[in-house]
Design a protein around this motif. Structure first.
Motif, mmCIF file in Angstrom:
data_model
loop_
_atom_site.group_PDB
_atom_site.id
_atom_site.type_symbol
_atom_site.label_atom_id
_atom_site.label_comp_id
_atom_site.label_asym_id
_atom_site.label_seq_id
_atom_site.Cartn_x
_atom_site.Cartn_y
_atom_site.Cartn_z
ATOM 1 N N LYS A 190 0.840 -1.202 0.000
ATOM 2 C CA LYS A 190 0.000 0.000 0.000
ATOM 3 C C LYS A 190 0.876 1.253 0.000
ATOM 4 O O LYS A 190 0.626 2.197 -0.760
ATOM 5 C CB LYS A 190 -0.908 -0.013 1.223
ATOM 6 N N ALA A 191 1.907 1.261 0.833
ATOM 7 C CA ALA A 191 2.809 2.420 0.881
ATOM 8 C C ALA A 191 3.520 2.600 -0.445
ATOM 9 O O ALA A 191 3.714 3.730 -0.921
ATOM 10 C CB ALA A 191 3.820 2.249 2.017
ATOM 11 N N TRP A 192 3.901 1.482 -1.088
ATOM 12 C CA TRP A 192 4.602 1.540 -2.374
ATOM 13 C C TRP A 192 3.717 2.129 -3.466
ATOM 14 O O TRP A 192 4.168 2.906 -4.296
ATOM 15 C CB TRP A 192 5.065 0.133 -2.739
ATOM 16 N N THR A 193 2.428 1.774 -3.470
ATOM 17 C CA THR A 193 1.527 2.279 -4.514
ATOM 18 C C THR A 193 1.134 3.737 -4.279
ATOM 19 O O THR A 193 0.731 4.427 -5.221
ATOM 20 C CB THR A 193 0.244 1.428 -4.582
ATOM 21 N N GLU A 194 1.273 4.225 -3.035
ATOM 22 C CA GLU A 194 0.835 5.586 -2.738
ATOM 23 C C GLU A 194 1.985 6.573 -2.624
ATOM 24 O O GLU A 194 1.769 7.789 -2.715
ATOM 25 C CB GLU A 194 0.030 5.585 -1.422
ATOM 26 N N ASP A 195 3.207 6.087 -2.458
ATOM 27 C CA ASP A 195 4.365 6.982 -2.326
ATOM 28 C C ASP A 195 4.625 7.676 -3.661
ATOM 29 O O ASP A 195 4.714 7.025 -4.703
ATOM 30 C CB ASP A 195 5.592 6.166 -1.913
ATOM 31 N N ARG A 196 4.747 8.994 -3.638
ATOM 32 C CA ARG A 196 4.938 9.750 -4.887
ATOM 33 C C ARG A 196 6.222 9.357 -5.607
ATOM 34 O O ARG A 196 6.333 9.498 -6.826
ATOM 35 C CB ARG A 196 4.937 11.249 -4.601
ATOM 36 N N ARG A 197 7.218 8.838 -4.854
ATOM 37 C CA ARG A 197 8.482 8.457 -5.477
ATOM 38 C C ARG A 197 8.363 7.156 -6.270
ATOM 39 O O ARG A 197 9.146 6.909 -7.188
ATOM 40 C CB ARG A 197 9.562 8.326 -4.409
ATOM 41 N N THR A 198 7.415 6.312 -5.884
ATOM 42 C CA THR A 198 7.271 5.000 -6.564
ATOM 43 C C THR A 198 5.912 4.848 -7.228
ATOM 44 O O THR A 198 5.600 3.783 -7.753
ATOM 45 C CB THR A 198 7.465 3.867 -5.539
ATOM 46 N N LYS A 199 5.090 5.900 -7.212
ATOM 47 C CA LYS A 199 3.726 5.787 -7.719
ATOM 48 C C LYS A 199 3.690 5.470 -9.216
ATOM 49 O O LYS A 199 2.869 4.678 -9.682
ATOM 50 C CB LYS A 199 2.975 7.095 -7.452
ATOM 51 N N THR A 200 4.591 6.070 -9.976
ATOM 52 C CA THR A 200 4.623 5.813 -11.419
ATOM 53 C C THR A 200 4.997 4.366 -11.707
ATOM 54 O O THR A 200 4.380 3.700 -12.551
ATOM 55 C CB THR A 200 5.628 6.759 -12.102
ATOM 56 N N GLU A 201 6.011 3.882 -11.004
ATOM 57 C CA GLU A 201 6.415 2.482 -11.165
ATOM 58 C C GLU A 201 5.274 1.549 -10.773
ATOM 59 O O GLU A 201 4.985 0.578 -11.480
ATOM 60 C CB GLU A 201 7.637 2.203 -10.290
ATOM 61 N N ALA A 202 4.593 1.861 -9.686
ATOM 62 C CA ALA A 202 3.491 1.025 -9.221
ATOM 63 C C ALA A 202 2.351 0.997 -10.232
ATOM 64 O O ALA A 202 1.752 -0.057 -10.480
ATOM 65 C CB ALA A 202 2.986 1.529 -7.865
ATOM 66 N N LYS A 203 2.060 2.150 -10.842
ATOM 67 C CA LYS A 203 0.973 2.199 -11.827
ATOM 68 C C LYS A 203 1.291 1.332 -13.039
ATOM 69 O O LYS A 203 0.406 0.682 -13.616
ATOM 70 C CB LYS A 203 0.697 3.638 -12.258
ATOM 71 N N THR A 204 2.567 1.300 -13.435
ATOM 72 C CA THR A 204 2.972 0.433 -14.551
ATOM 73 C C THR A 204 2.718 -1.033 -14.213
ATOM 74 O O THR A 204 2.228 -1.812 -15.044
ATOM 75 C CB THR A 204 4.466 0.638 -14.860
ATOM 76 N N VAL A 205 3.031 -1.408 -12.978
ATOM 77 C CA VAL A 205 2.786 -2.791 -12.539
ATOM 78 C C VAL A 205 1.292 -3.077 -12.495
ATOM 79 O O VAL A 205 0.834 -4.136 -12.951
ATOM 80 C CB VAL A 205 3.428 -3.038 -11.156
ATOM 81 N N LEU A 206 0.508 -2.151 -11.961
ATOM 82 C CA LEU A 206 -0.941 -2.346 -11.881
ATOM 83 C C LEU A 206 -1.553 -2.491 -13.267
ATOM 84 O O LEU A 206 -2.453 -3.304 -13.476
ATOM 85 C CB LEU A 206 -1.591 -1.175 -11.134
ATOM 86 N N GLN A 207 -1.066 -1.703 -14.223
ATOM 87 C CA GLN A 207 -1.573 -1.819 -15.587
ATOM 88 C C GLN A 207 -1.241 -3.191 -16.176
ATOM 89 O O GLN A 207 -2.066 -3.805 -16.861
ATOM 90 C CB GLN A 207 -0.963 -0.720 -16.466
ATOM 91 N N LYS A 208 -0.048 -3.693 -15.889
ATOM 92 C CA LYS A 208 0.335 -5.023 -16.365
ATOM 93 C C LYS A 208 -0.596 -6.084 -15.783
ATOM 94 O O LYS A 208 -1.026 -7.012 -16.485
ATOM 95 C CB LYS A 208 1.786 -5.321 -15.959
ATOM 96 N N ILE A 209 -0.931 -5.954 -14.505
ATOM 97 C CA ILE A 209 -1.796 -6.936 -13.848
ATOM 98 C C ILE A 209 -3.204 -6.897 -14.433
ATOM 99 O O ILE A 209 -3.814 -7.935 -14.693
ATOM 100 C CB ILE A 209 -1.818 -6.676 -12.329
#
Length: 685
Positions: free
Chosen positions: A399-418
């Motif tokens: 949850k922290a990884w998906t909401e942190d502004r430093r990793t949010k872009t990376e997390a969104k790429t992973v979410l889109q892949k899923i």
């Protein structure tokens, strides 16, 4: 049993296996199998003892030597096996742990905080199954030595297992430790091939993998593998200071690019379990503390690799820690997907664990005191409390990884892949099921009033049996045509509890239901052939609607019972009232009973909100618009449905016969006798 047979079976026929004799008699019970895996398990038991010293912070280097004569040697620079005399047994610590089952420093908790070997069987089992077992302990400034043959202590008069052996108990002091020499234990054993299947042998690659994996898990220890090859010794060193990060890098497929960086998740938590104290008395709800370490990353490929370990021991079949990890990643990922705009389309199903794991490489490692496994080989962790511990740790981090502004872009790429993986999976499943449904329906004309769903998975498809044509109009606009089918019913179907089979099948409404489901009736009902994963009875929330539901349930219970037994028959729960507040941000609340509506109005008025009066009451499903019907009754994410169950078939039969059968007098008597149970205020009049 005859007298002669009884006389042939007496006390002398009973067998009592003492000490290590049980291991030799049934080796598979202690090492898992008697093939090559069992031989590799012997090695694992010995090296795990040295690893426990490294985990406890007492060893920094473990050297494994595979000698040309087939023997295996393990040297560590830990504290050394205790050499003092054990008060209760009168044996030295070395002899005790190598000749007695369930003996060691891992029971009381003072020797090791966490340990892979907890049964106290490992080293003694290796000893029992070996021609020769030599141990050297460097401790207290002295060098101690002892040898065994098939678990019996003694002295060999030369090198190798064929040397003359003389039984003798007692640990021998053979010298002093050299200046600067570290303490530690050296073990060398020659396993006895007679206890194993023909052709079984130590797998060198398995040894290499074991050392490499353990080096990843214990970054503070260096592992060295020395192998005798053509009168020379080849040497490999395994040391990974970045621990699980290095392991994820190693396990990730070479042909795929990373979609994310490696997430390192660490944390700890407590759980409670029943456990025995030092006197063997069971204590309830003993608090345990577990440490969790997880590393994971997603790649562009489709392969999934999830390795599980407990106290450095690999759990091939996962277990409770894997279960907690799966729950955590699915829940946290789906929460992030729902909060991220533009990822999921309206009415689209959320990803499943298969979608989340696609392209993932992960390592799960938990450390806990006294873990429980399903077997001595520790292939599967069964400690129940660890599930919630790891679930909480992983959920918080993702949850922290998906909401942190430093990793949010990376997390969104992973979410889109899923999400993309989910769509591909569903499309492929729909194509397969479309072929299946087409084959099943070729030549079968469906009733013209059926509003069928598009070709989709049978397990996902839902058939709504809808009361009346008026409700059908709203339901047609509200449904998801991809997987929700509608079959309107005109009026009340026949009471099949009173009617004969011939009259039942002549009824047009019942014939339509049987035809649409496509699985037959009675004894020939074929559940796998049913075209829908769920059947939902959708009738009005009034007395007539309840009667219709009862008639339909009676039909399924008598002629299509497997649908109920398999948990695939449901009753929708449409609301009775729509409570709406006035003001800028009006609030809409649907209620299901008069009492619930009145209490809701009181609560809102007490909060200072104004209510639109009179409160609208739905006389039927047809009075709801499409959005209301979808939100309250048809949307899988927000609706409430009741699963119809058949826990007691005999009681259900009696109830059906009493309430729906031909005999009127028993039903009248039951109604009179039960009249006191009626809540007058709940009567819908």
């Amino acid at each position: 049993m005859t007298a002669s047979a009884e006389s042939l079976y007496g006390a002398d026929d009973l067998t009592h296996l003492e000490g290590l004799e049980a291991v030799r008699k049934r080796p598979g019970m202690y090492i898992g199998s008697t093939d090559s895996r069992g031989i590799n398990h012997l090695f694992a038991e010995v090296v795990d003892n040295s690893t426990d010293e490294g985990v406890a912070g007492h060893a920094t280097k473990i050297v494994v030597t595979l000698h040309a004569d087939g023997s295996v040697q393990v040297d560590d620079d830990g504290r050394g096996i205790p050499t003092g005399v054990h008060a209760k047994s009168g044996l030295s610590g070395v002899e005790l742990v190598l000749t007695r089952l369930h003996a060691g420093g891992k029971f009381g908790g003072s020797g090791y905080k966490t340990s892979g070997g907890l049964h106290g069987v490992g080293a003694s089992a290796v000893n029992a199954l070996s021609h020769r077992y030599d141990v050297t302990v460097r401790r207290d400034g002295k060098v101690h030595q002892m040898s065994f043959s098939h678990g019996k202590p003694g002295v060999f008069e030369g090198p190798g297992p064929k040397a003359k052996f003389t039984p003798r108990s007692g640990l021998q002091v053979t010298g002093k430790m050299k200046r600067g020499e570290r303490t530690g234990t050296s073990t060398r054993y020659w396993y006895d091939a007679r206890y194993f299947e023909n052709g079984a042998a130590l797998d060198t690659e398995g040894v290499r993998n074991k050392l490499r994996n353990t080096a990843f898990l214990v970054p503070g220890v260096t592992y060295v593998l020395r192998t005798a090859v053509d009168d020379a010794i080849s040497e490999e060193t395994f040391h990974y200071p970045d621990g699980l990060r290095d392991m994820v890098e190693f396990l990730s497929p070479d042909n795929e690019k990373p979609v994310s960086g490696t997430l390192l998740i660490t944390g700890e938590g407590t759980y409670r379990e029943n456990a025995a104290d030092e006197n063997g008395v069971m204590q309830s709800k003993v608090e345990r503390r577990a440490e969790v370490e997880v590393a994971l990353r997603w790649g562009t490929g489709y392969e999934r690799t999830v390795e599980c370990f407990t106290n450095t021991i690999r759990n091939v079949h996962g277990g409770t820690h894997k279960r907690g990890f799966d729950r955590a990643v699915v829940k946290s990922v789906n929460e992030a997907v729902s909060k991220t705009r533009g990822l999921l389309k309206p009415k689209e199903d959320p990803p499943t664990i298969e979608d989340v794991l696609e392209g993932m490489t992960a390592v799960i490692h938990v450390r806990l005191p006294e873990p429980q496994f399903t077997s001595q080989t520790k292939d599967e962790l069964s400690t129940a409390g660890i599930t919630k511990v790891i679930q909480g740790v992983v959920e918080r981090h993702i949850k922290a990884w998906t909401e942190d502004r430093r990793t949010k872009t990376e997390a969104k790429t992973v979410l889109q892949k899923i999400v993309d993986a989910s769509r591909v999976r569903l499309t492929q499943k729909q194509q397969k099921d479309a072929a299946r449904r087409k084959t099943a329906l070729e030549g079968a004309a469906m009733p013209p009033k059926l509003v069928d769903c598009r070709s989709t998975g049978v397990s996902r498809a839902e058939l709504f049996l809808v009361e009346g044509d008026s409700a059908l109009g709203s339901a047609r606009m509200a449904r998801v045509s991809e997987y929700q089918a509608l079959l309107p019913l005109r009026g009340k179907i026949l009471n099949v509890q009173k009617a004969s089979l011939g009259d039942t099948l002549k009824n047009a409404e019942i014939a339509s239901i049987v035809q649409v489901l496509g699985a037959g009736t009675g004894r020939t009902f074929d559940l796998p052939a049913m075209r829908y994963g769920r059947v939902i009875l959708m009738a009005d929330a009034d007395v007539d609607g309840s009667h219709i539901r009862t008639l339909l349930i009676t039909l399924f219970a008598k002629y299509m019972r497997p649908v109920i037994e398999d948990g695939r028959l449901y009753a929708a729960m449409p609301p009775l009232h729509k409570v709406v507040t006035k003001g800028r941000n009006p609030e809409t609340i649907f209620t299901f009973t008069q009492r619930e509506m009145e209490s809701t109005v009181k609560r809102l008025e007490a909060a200072g909100k104004q209510i639109v009066t009179p409160v609208p009451r739905f006389k039927g499903l047809g009075e709801m618009d499409a959005d209301e019907l979808w939100e309250t009754t048809m949307n899988p994410a927000t609706r409430s449905v009741r699963r119809i169950t058949l826990d007691d078939a005999e009681a259900a039969e009696a109830a059906l016969e009493l309430l729906m059968g031909e005999k009127v007098e028993p039903r009248r008597n039951w109604l009179v006798e039960s009249s006191h149970r009626v809540d007058q205020e709940a009567i819908d009049a």
